[in-house]
Design an enzyme around this catalytic site. Structure first.
Site, mmCIF file in Angstrom:
data_model
loop_
_atom_site.group_PDB
_atom_site.id
_atom_site.type_symbol
_atom_site.label_atom_id
_atom_site.label_comp_id
_atom_site.label_asym_id
_atom_site.label_seq_id
_atom_site.Cartn_x
_atom_site.Cartn_y
_atom_site.Cartn_z
ATOM 1 C CG LEU A 1 -48.715 -45.225 -25.127
ATOM 2 C CD1 LEU A 1 -49.686 -44.081 -25.055
ATOM 3 C CD2 LEU A 1 -49.022 -46.093 -26.333
ATOM 4 N NE ARG A 2 -40.299 -42.610 -21.950
ATOM 5 C CZ ARG A 2 -39.681 -42.430 -20.794
ATOM 6 N NH1 ARG A 2 -38.491 -42.911 -20.615
ATOM 7 N NH2 ARG A 2 -40.277 -41.784 -19.829
ATOM 8 N N GLY A 3 -42.192 -46.693 -26.193
ATOM 9 C CA GLY A 3 -41.637 -47.571 -27.213
ATOM 10 C C GLY A 3 -42.182 -47.244 -28.588
#
Lengths: 352, 662
Positions: free
Chosen positions: A289-291
């Site tokens: 989910l970092r993107g």
């Protein structure tokens, strides 16, 4: 040659606003200075494309910050949670905030050949030798707290230093356990790295830690190239006069950062934008989910820089390449792909 | 008029005496680049910091010494030339803790590194092609900033280091190239290779006398001093700047440092000439010395069909006939905005002239090199990336695993606390006698008054107390792919083999292994890619490997053995992966004949076996071949018949082989 050499002052950097082109790099650096939680900028490009010039120019541009006087970690007076041990014990007893003053934001340059003791901090050799006292001497990570840490030629960095930096960048805290010293202090900084991919690959773990990644190329139009050469030559011949000439533009840009920082909290992120971001990431198949998180944060910072009240599609479009380029499940052998893949998906998603 | 006259005046002094008509008796000098080399030294001496440096391709010898002799004279006493050996390490370049002085003084004393010592001077890097990438990057960053930043051994310093660099490049092979990042910053590129010392001796005194003007150039120290004083006032017209940029683009030079450096050389040339404004003839000098040696692509053919490479460069300043409307005199005027078209024309003509100057000195074999451009480029950069593995590293890198007694040499790190701890029990014995303080009092004269008090508390550390940190490092593996690209292999499945190698490369990427690639076909084997970690490049090289021709297995094995040996000497572990069908039909000497080729291959295989390199032979022929199996047996390699192999399986096999190595 045993005389300890005298330190000389920092050379004046090239003005940020005088950099020709390189819009992606400028946007990424500005966004990261508006919202440090975006998490660092990686600048990749060939030789002679002005990577270092851009990053070093940022140092002179950044607005000053309020910091506790005498604190080696430049703690913010209003944020007790982030205070170092020394400041905590001071403010613990007293009700009022410790004394503070405005100071310049550090863009700490991690020079090649730096040793671990100077990066993380170590036993104060002078006091150990002369007094036999075990004292901690803060290193570059302490100085970079609340500022920027710049690593030129990041791919030439020794592995054990990379590990150290990754650990600290992830936790925001530097823990030193060496030579009998046990110290922990805050080390929240924006990691900025630059490098030339021709000279060796970056480790995937390091790549992933950077919030934004920009690719820098030399402009192909002759006019732009001539402009760059001319400005650089002018600067090299008389840095002071050249900086003077660009002072107004620099001040304006500085104000824009200040305004954007203030506006950042009020920028609305509508659900539509969140959906758009997720859609982009799903279509591109980014891991984790970092993107998405970075994409939204960076889009918000872009909106704040533009003076807009909410995140719009155009902000996402502008920042998507920079925020996602290095997060695609990467075929390490495909050196052309990621940019064009993002463009394709952007076109699909936004129908442009 | 003035510009042309100026050009002639340079010619008259022999600066540009390559043209037969430069001056009457110059025929003997025609085509000899020695005056150019001296010219470069003079220009460099005018503005060392601005031009950055010189890349001097030359073997060690009288000629190079002569060049340095002139350079030293040109530079004068104010700018010393400091020789830096190629094995210099970061600690010596940067400086750090001076331990002896530190212990004497009882406080940390810094030792200045070579980069700080070279402040205001010129560093002469010996055998620059052997310089470690880390050291090269360091020098490059100091060139950029004019300052040295040191963060080591407890010191945090920023010292002035306004240096310039002469990099002596003695590399013979394509993979022996100095670090590209550093070379990019050195303005002038010279090659003394083609110069015979007799040409150089012509009218040139080999042991230059400090006072006398130089016969070959007619330039005296006073001329250079005057040029230095004029330098700041020299105007370079915008059109010239554009011409330099355009020339770089035409020759495929991307880096923007190059036009900038060319601009500075142009300015220096004008200053030497005494011209207040730089003209095309000065730009032509810059094009010849800065831009042309870096050309990557051949420029598009000139409008003038007679513009053959042999054309004498001194014709260059003269505008080509069709551009007669833009005489050189008019060009140096700043282009007025309302006259844009004319200015464009003039700039175009100028660019053409400058390009022409560069073209005139392009090496004849450039085209040939360019046709294998990828390989050339890759070899250069690859050598750099591959050369990082140095034995010294084990003393300084990896994970610390305890301490041991030792000397502080070769970048060994002192474990301060262990050292102090070792010294502690002896303090009672060492502390008392007054003679112990003698050294301390002698070193720190400033501390003398407080000496009594401090000395009583000072810890006495002796050499035998030193404890240095031990590091252990995982050995680095270099996987050498030896790919059979012959006709028979191409028929079978060269493409599949390439696919397998690609898959494995992805694996290397995660593990940070280095890879090298050897392809053999036709009559010989070729090291397509020297050990590198840049996998993007590995892939490009792999894709570019053509198929077809005979099968010189023996040559492939020989090449593999030499690469593996080099890898091993660097302290890394080589792993050989051979992809072939084993049907050798070309012998070592390049002659055909299955029998001879077969016996040669087996002989080489035995040589390889003697080196005890771990190897894996993948037989990718349609049906398993006894040839290949026998070859594998002789090499001592694992034999892997993969008649129906898919690429994934192959990669898996390589991975297993690697695990066994570890």
């Amino acid at each position: 040659m045993t005389a300890t050499p005298q330190s000389v002052p920092l050379p004046a950097p090239f003005p940020f606003s005088a950099i020709v082109g390189q819009d992606e790099m400028k946007l990424a650096l500005l966004a990261a200075s508006v919202d440090p939680s975006i998490g660092g900028v990686l600048v990749i490009g060939d030789r002679g494309t002005g990577k270092s010039t851009g990053v070093r120019a940022l140092a002179a541009l950044l607005p000053r910050i309020e910091a506790v006087v005498g604190c080696p970690y430049r703690c913010a007076p209003e944020r007790v949670a982030g205070l170092c041990g020394a400041c905590q014990s001071k403010s613990g007893s007293a009700i009022k905030a410790p004394k503070s003053a405005l100071s310049a934001v550090e863009v700490v340059d991690l020079p090649l050949g730096a040793t671990e003791d100077r990066v993380a901090g170590a036993l104060d050799l002078e006091r150990a030798l002369s007094e036999g006292v075990k004292a901690f001497e803060p290193g570059l990570l302490a100085r970079a707290n609340r500022g920027f840490l710049y690593i030129d030629e990041v791919n030439l960095l020794e592995d054990h230093l990379v590990d150290l930096l990754l650990d600290v960048a992830a936790s925001g805290e530097n823990i030193v356990e060496r030579e009998g010293i046990s110290v922990r202090h805050p080390a929240r900084f924006v990691l900025v790295g630059s490098g030339n991919p021709e000279e060796g690959e970056l480790r995937p773990q390091l790549l992933d830690r950077f919030g934004l990644a920009v690719e820098v190329r030399t402009p192909t139009e002759i006019a732009a190239r001539v402009d760059i050469v001319r400005r650089r030559d002018q600067f090299d011949r008389d840095p002071a006069a050249f900086r003077q000439q660009w002072e107004a533009a620099e001040a304006q840009l500085r104000q824009r950062i200040v305004d954007a920082r203030q506006r950042l909290a009020q920028v609305i992120t509508p659900d539509a934008a969140l959906y758009r971001a997720s859609e982009l990431c799903v279509k591109l198949g980014t891991d984790g989910l970092r993107g998405e998180l970075t994409l939204i944060r960076a889009a918000r910072a872009t909106a704040a820089l533009d003076g807009d009240a909410q995140v719009e599609d155009r902000h996402l479009q502008r920042i998507a390449r920079i925020a996602l380029r290095h997060r695609l499940r990467r075929d390490p052998l495909d050196d052309s792909g990621s940019g064009s893949r993002i463009d394709r998906v952007l076109a699909e998603t936004f129908g442009s | 008029m003035s510009a042309v006259a100026a050009a002639r005046s340079i010619d008259g002094r022999g600066v540009d005496s390559r043209g037969p008509d430069a001056h009457g008796d110059a025929d003997a000098l025609a085509g000899a680049p020695w005056p150019d080399a001296l010219m470069a030294a003079a220009l460099f001496a005018i503005d060392p910091r601005g031009i950055g440096g010189v890349r001097l391709r030359a073997p060690a010898g009288a000629l190079r010494d002569a060049w340095f002799g002139y350079l030293g004279q040109f530079l004068g006493a104010a700018t010393p030339v400091l020789r830096v050996p190629c094995h210099v390490d970061e600690a010596r370049l940067l400086g750090g803790l001076d331990l002896a002085a530190t212990l004497r003084a009882g406080r940390p004393v810094a030792e200045q590194g070579l980069l700080a010592l070279g402040d205001q001077g010129v560093l002469a890097l010996q055998m620059a092609e052997r310089l470690r990438p880390g050291s090269a990057a360091l020098i490059a960053s100091v060139l950029d900033e004019g300052q040295l930043r040191v963060e080591r051994d407890g010191f945090s310093l920023r010292t002035s280091a306004r240096i310039a660099v002469v990099a002596c490049d003695e590399g013979l092979e394509a993979d022996e190239q100095p670090a590209a990042g550093l070379m990019d910053r050195l303005g002038l590129w010279l090659d003394l290779g083609p110069i015979h010392w007799r040409d150089a001796a012509l009218g040139v005194d080999f042991a230059p006398d400090a006072g006398a003007p130089l016969p070959a150039l007619g330039i005296s120290a006073a001329d250079l001093a005057a040029a230095r004083a004029r330098l700041g006032a020299v105007v370079v017209p915008p059109a010239l700047c554009e011409a330099l940029c355009a020339t770089c683009v035409a020759l495929g030079i991307d880096s923007l440092r190059i036009p900038l450096l060319a601009l500075r050389v142009t300015r220096a040339a004008a200053a030497l000439d005494g011209a207040p404004q730089a003209g095309p003839e000065h730009a032509a000098i810059a094009a010849r010395l800065v831009i042309a040696p870096r050309a990557r692509t051949l420029p598009a053919p000139a409008a003038d069909p007679e513009a053959a490479p042999e054309q004498a460069p001194d014709e260059v300043p003269d505008p080509p006939p069709e551009n007669a409307s833009a005489p050189p005199d008019a060009e140096p005027e700043p282009a007025p905005d309302d006259d844009r078209d004319d200015a464009d024309d003039a700039a175009g003509a100028l660019a053409e002239a400058v390009l022409e100057a560069a073209r005139a000195v392009l090496p004849a074999d450039l085209l040939e090199n360019l046709s294998s451009g990828i390989a050339l480029r890759a070899a250069g950069a690859g050598a750099m990336a591959g050369r990082t593995g140095v034995k010294l590293r084990s003393k300084r890198r990896g994970r610390p695993v305890g301490t041991r007694r030792g000397e502080l040499r070769d970048g060994a790190r002192l474990h301060v606390l262990e050292t102090l701890r070792t010294a502690a029990p002896w303090q009672a014995i060492r502390g008392r006698p007054p003679r112990m303080h003698r050294a301390g009092a002698g070193a720190g004269a400033g501390n003398a008054p407080a000496d009594g008090a401090v000395a009583a508390r000072r810890i006495q550390v002796r050499r035998e107390d030193f404890r240095i940190v031990r590091y252990s490092q995982r050995l680095q593996t270099t996987v050498i792919f030896v790919v059979d690209a012959s006709g028979s292999a191409a028929l079978n499945r060269l493409a599949e083999a390439k696919g397998a190698v690609e898959l494995f490369l992805a694996d290397c990427y995660v593990r940070r292994d280095q890879v090298a690639l050897i392809a053999f076909r036709g009559r010989s084997a070729e090291l397509v890619l020297s050990p590198t970690r840049s996998l993007a490049r590995a892939r490009r090289c792999l894709a570019a490997v053509p198929g077809g021709g005979g099968t010189p297995v023996a040559a492939g094995l020989r090449s593999a053995a030499s690469v593996a040996d080099a890898v091993r000497r660097r302290g890394d572990v080589p792993l050989l992966v051979l992809l072939t069908d084993g049907k050798a039909n070309v012998a070592l000497d390049g002659s055909g004949g299955r029998e001879r080729a077969g016996s040669d291959a087996l002989a080489m295989a035995r040589v390889l076996r003697a080196t005890r390199i771990r190897a894996l032979l993948v037989d990718f022929s349609q049906r398993a071949q006894p040839d290949a199996e026998r070859l594998a047996g002789e090499i001592g390699a694992r034999y892997l018949p993969l008649p129906r192999a898919d690429a994934t399986l192959l990669a898996e096999a390589v991975r297993r082989a690697r695990l066994e190595t570890a």
